[in-house]
Design a protein around this motif. Structure first.
Motif, short mmCIF file in Angstrom:
data_model
loop_
_atom_site.label_atom_id
_atom_site.label_comp_id
_atom_site.label_asym_id
_atom_site.label_seq_id
_atom_site.Cartn_x
_atom_site.Cartn_y
_atom_site.Cartn_z
N VAL A 212 0.85 -1.19 0.07
CA VAL A 212 -0.01 0.09 -0.09
C VAL A 212 0.97 1.32 -0.03
N TYR A 213 0.79 2.33 -0.69
CA TYR A 213 1.30 3.58 -0.73
C TYR A 213 2.97 3.00 -1.50
N GLY A 214 2.79 2.06 -2.25
CA GLY A 214 4.34 1.63 -2.64
C GLY A 214 5.19 1.02 -1.74
N LYS A 215 4.58 0.75 -0.48
CA LYS A 215 5.49 -0.01 0.71
C LYS A 215 4.60 -1.30 0.77
N ALA A 216 5.56 -2.09 1.49
CA ALA A 216 5.04 -3.50 1.86
C ALA A 216 3.87 -3.45 2.64
N LEU A 217 2.86 -4.23 2.62
CA LEU A 217 1.77 -4.03 3.36
C LEU A 217 1.83 -4.21 4.95
N PRO A 218 1.43 -3.23 5.71
CA PRO A 218 1.55 -3.49 7.11
C PRO A 218 0.75 -4.45 7.72
N PRO A 219 1.01 -5.08 8.73
CA PRO A 219 0.11 -6.08 9.47
C PRO A 219 -1.11 -5.63 9.52
N GLN A 220 -1.48 -4.22 9.94
CA GLN A 220 -2.58 -3.66 9.84
C GLN A 220 -3.51 -3.70 8.84
N ASN A 221 -2.92 -3.75 7.54
CA ASN A 221 -3.80 -3.78 6.25
C ASN A 221 -3.69 -5.20 5.90
N GLY A 222 -3.45 -6.29 6.39
CA GLY A 222 -3.61 -7.69 5.93
C GLY A 222 -2.26 -8.07 5.49
N ALA A 223 -1.17 -7.78 5.92
CA ALA A 223 0.05 -8.38 5.45
C ALA A 223 0.00 -9.89 5.69
N PRO A 224 0.73 -10.59 4.80
CA PRO A 224 1.69 -10.07 3.62
C PRO A 224 0.79 -9.99 2.38
N LEU A 225 -0.32 -10.40 2.58
CA LEU A 225 -0.99 -10.61 1.11
C LEU A 225 -2.62 -10.69 1.55
N ARG A 226 -3.44 -9.68 0.81
CA ARG A 226 -4.84 -9.65 1.13
C ARG A 226 -5.44 -9.37 -0.24
N LEU A 227 -6.67 -9.92 -0.22
CA LEU A 227 -7.90 -9.65 -1.45
C LEU A 227 -8.32 -8.36 -1.23
N VAL A 228 -8.17 -7.72 -2.69
CA VAL A 228 -8.82 -6.26 -2.56
C VAL A 228 -10.00 -6.50 -3.84
N VAL A 229 -11.37 -6.40 -3.58
CA VAL A 229 -12.37 -6.38 -4.46
C VAL A 229 -13.10 -5.10 -4.47
N PRO A 230 -12.77 -4.02 -5.13
CA PRO A 230 -13.35 -2.55 -4.85
C PRO A 230 -14.76 -2.52 -5.01
N TRP A 231 -15.44 -3.28 -5.78
CA TRP A 231 -16.85 -2.89 -6.11
C TRP A 231 -17.75 -3.68 -4.97
N LYS A 232 -17.19 -4.48 -3.94
CA LYS A 232 -17.90 -4.93 -2.99
C LYS A 232 -17.28 -4.34 -1.56
N TYR A 233 -18.42 -4.64 -0.52
CA TYR A 233 -17.97 -3.92 0.56
C TYR A 233 -16.95 -4.53 1.30
N GLY A 234 -16.04 -3.65 1.95
CA GLY A 234 -14.71 -3.68 2.38
C GLY A 234 -14.47 -5.26 3.07
N PHE A 235 -15.28 -5.67 3.79
CA PHE A 235 -15.33 -7.15 4.56
C PHE A 235 -14.98 -8.26 3.72
N LYS A 236 -15.32 -8.17 2.36
CA LYS A 236 -14.82 -9.15 1.14
C LYS A 236 -13.55 -9.52 1.22
N SER A 237 -12.76 -8.30 1.11
CA SER A 237 -11.49 -8.24 0.94
C SER A 237 -10.66 -8.85 2.18
N ILE A 238 -10.75 -9.94 2.00
CA ILE A 238 -9.97 -10.62 3.24
C ILE A 238 -8.48 -10.63 3.36
N LYS A 239 -7.92 -10.27 4.73
CA LYS A 239 -6.64 -10.26 4.88
C LYS A 239 -5.77 -11.37 5.28
N ALA A 240 -4.59 -11.24 5.20
CA ALA A 240 -3.46 -12.30 5.49
C ALA A 240 -4.03 -13.79 5.12
#
Lengths: 317, 196
Positions: A212-240
């Motif tokens: 995120v922001y060109g940096k490695a994903l920090p833990p709070q944003n779902g490090a190291p790998l998370r889904l992002v599905v922008p047309w769905k509510y955020g909870f669909k975008s599962i973290k870690a």
């Protein structure tokens, strides 16, 4: 409605990028100094980065999304997180997840695939990454604009070759109550599970974010790998994410299990279908006062509406 | 228990009334300005209003059953401050959160039960706030007491507002609803007895 002044949203990385350019051009003609001062567009050109490719860690190539919404600042993106594995308090997740270790990290991809495989994180980081500026609309009625970096989920799925019988993709978060203390809370059936229909998963907008922001994903944003599905509510975008399973049965997500009347499988952003407890017609962009109208499919209607042709989106919410 | 002196220093109750402001001031000092100040202000003011409302309702049984008459003068300042926090809560929602966008506000409130009962609670509290002065108390006489019994339905509506609002962890909403019900039941029982 108050807009964030542009100087507030200048990402830290861009700031340093400008400094760097200024430094390099100290002895150069005045023109290039002026160019560097002219703003982000010039700076990104200077970094010789095509807009779709990550130039270097710590940089973003633009300061708005395609609808001219300014990016939510880095501190807010990384300081306001819905991540019940650590806390139900969005402002505490950052601190509580601070020591979360993501090495080593493996992702099992199995189920209805021709080539099931366990990926080491490094294998995935080697995939072609790009920058995606996405609006994030939380089901709770707030939103952000986030510059992710990552690779399309389709690129990963192509490596394992889903079979003709596969219809859905099921995602699972790490299950480790020691490292994720929130998983000791009895309210939910851990681990966090989410799912997509295969065509949704293969859609070009569907991203596996590693930064995120060109940096490695920090833990709070779902490090190291998370889904992002922008047309769905955020909870669909599962973290870690630790497991991705191709299947022919519709996965039951954690939220569907916890509250079936409130959370459906599709969870497409839809201002016309209210959450039982609140309206979804509007949203507050974090950092702004007042409300914005919520857009159908979170503003990605042109790209994704065809996925749902003929479906009653009230029924399949 | 009756040995408690009939007067307690006034500043204690005033301190209780401003305690939420001090508390949240300390939170901001320690943790910085919240990332979503509007949500934080909404939740803070609502919590403060509910707790102080419960505190003011708890005074009556303290005075009548525990004989702690010295607490009687606390009821009004606690109740008034609860009403003021509730008013702040409402204004934050209408002004800061929704920017007075009445169309959004109307669709939101009219379709959601927690907002309907929240609105009801506020509507009930406003006349109580207005008539909370000694002048109004004298002017209304016996009717003042009857009018101010509205604080119980207002509190129940506030508790329901909280209960229907939360996602899954309903522990605190349940605690507040049970507390309000017990206080209301005690009061009703007393009225029923008095009627005999």
């Amino acid at each position: 409605m108050t807009r964030i002044p542009s100087h507030d949203i200048t990402p830290e990385s861009l700031f340093w990028q400008r400094r760097r350019i200024l430094g390099f051009t100290l002895a150069a003609p005045v023109a290039s100094v002026l160019a560097a001062c002219a703003g982000p567009d010039v700076a990104s050109t200077d970094a010789s980065a095509p807009t779709s490719t990550v130039a270097s860690a710590g940089s973003v190539t633009t300061t708005t999304d395609e609808l001219s919404n300014p990016l939510t600042d880095y501190e807010t993106v990384t300081g306001y997180n819905n991540y019940y594995e650590f806390s139900t308090d969005k402002e505490r997740v950052k601190d509580l997840s601070a020591g979360f270790s993501t090495t080593p990290w493996n992702v099992v991809v199995d189920g209805m695939v021709a080539k099931p495989r366990t990926f080491a994180l490094e294998d995935l980081l080697a995939l072609q990454a790009s920058e995606r500026i996405y609006r994030l609309r939380c089901v709770e009625g707030w939103s952000m604009v986030v510059p992710w970096t990552g690779f399309p989920l389709a690129a990963l799925l192509q490596l394992v070759e889903p079979t003709a019988t596969a219809k859905y993709v099921r995602f699972e978060t790490l299950n480790d109550p020691v490292r994720m203390p929130g998983q000791s809370e009895p309210w939910y059936e851990w681990p966090y599970v989410e799912g997509l229909r295969l065509d949704e998963a293969m859609h070009d907008l569907t991203l596996m974010a590693t930064g995120v922001y060109g940096k490695a994903l920090p833990p709070q944003n779902g490090a190291p790998l998370r889904l992002v599905v922008p047309w769905k509510y955020g909870f669909k975008s599962i973290k870690a994410v630790v497991r991705i399973t191709l299947t022919d049965v519709q996965p039951t997500s954690l939220w569907m299990a916890a509250s079936p009347g409130e959370y459906g499988f599709f969870a497409n952003v839809n201002p016309r279908v209210d959450h039982p407890r609140w309206s979804q017609a509007d949203e507050r962009r974090i950092g702004e006062l007042g409300r914005r109208p919520t857009l159908v499919f979170n503003g990605y209607k042109d790209q994704v509406a065809s996925l749902y042709t003929g479906m009653d989106l009230r029924k399949f919410y | 228990m009756n040995a408690v002196r009939p007067r307690l220093p006034t500043y204690i109750v005033l301190l209780l009334c401003v305690a939420p402001l001090l508390w949240y001031g300390a939170v901001v000092a320690l943790r910085g300005i919240p990332r979503d100040p509007v949500a934080a202000l909404t939740s803070w003011s609502g919590t403060a209003a509910l707790i102080l409302l419960l505190a003011s309702l708890a005074i009556t049984p303290l005075v009548r059953w525990a004989g702690l008459k010295a607490f009687a003068p606390w009821r009004r300042p606690l109740g008034v401050s609860a009403g003021l926090y509730a008013l702040a809560h409402t204004l934050i929602y209408l002004g800061l959160d929704y920017g007075w966008a009445w169309m959004f506000i109307w669709t939101n409130i009219s379709s959601k039960r927690h907002l309907i009962v929240g609105t009801l609670s506020m509507v009930l509290l406003v006349p109580l706030l207005i008539t909370s002065t000694r002048g109004w108390q004298q002017r209304l006489g016996m009717r003042w007491k009857k009018l101010h019994l509205l604080v119980y339905p207002a509190a129940i509506a506030a508790g329901l507002h909280f209960f229907w609002l939360v996602k899954t962890d309903i522990r605190w909403p349940l605690v507040s609803l049970v507390a309000i019900s017990v206080l209301f039941a005690l009061r009703l029982r007393r009225r029923a007895r008095a009627a005999h």
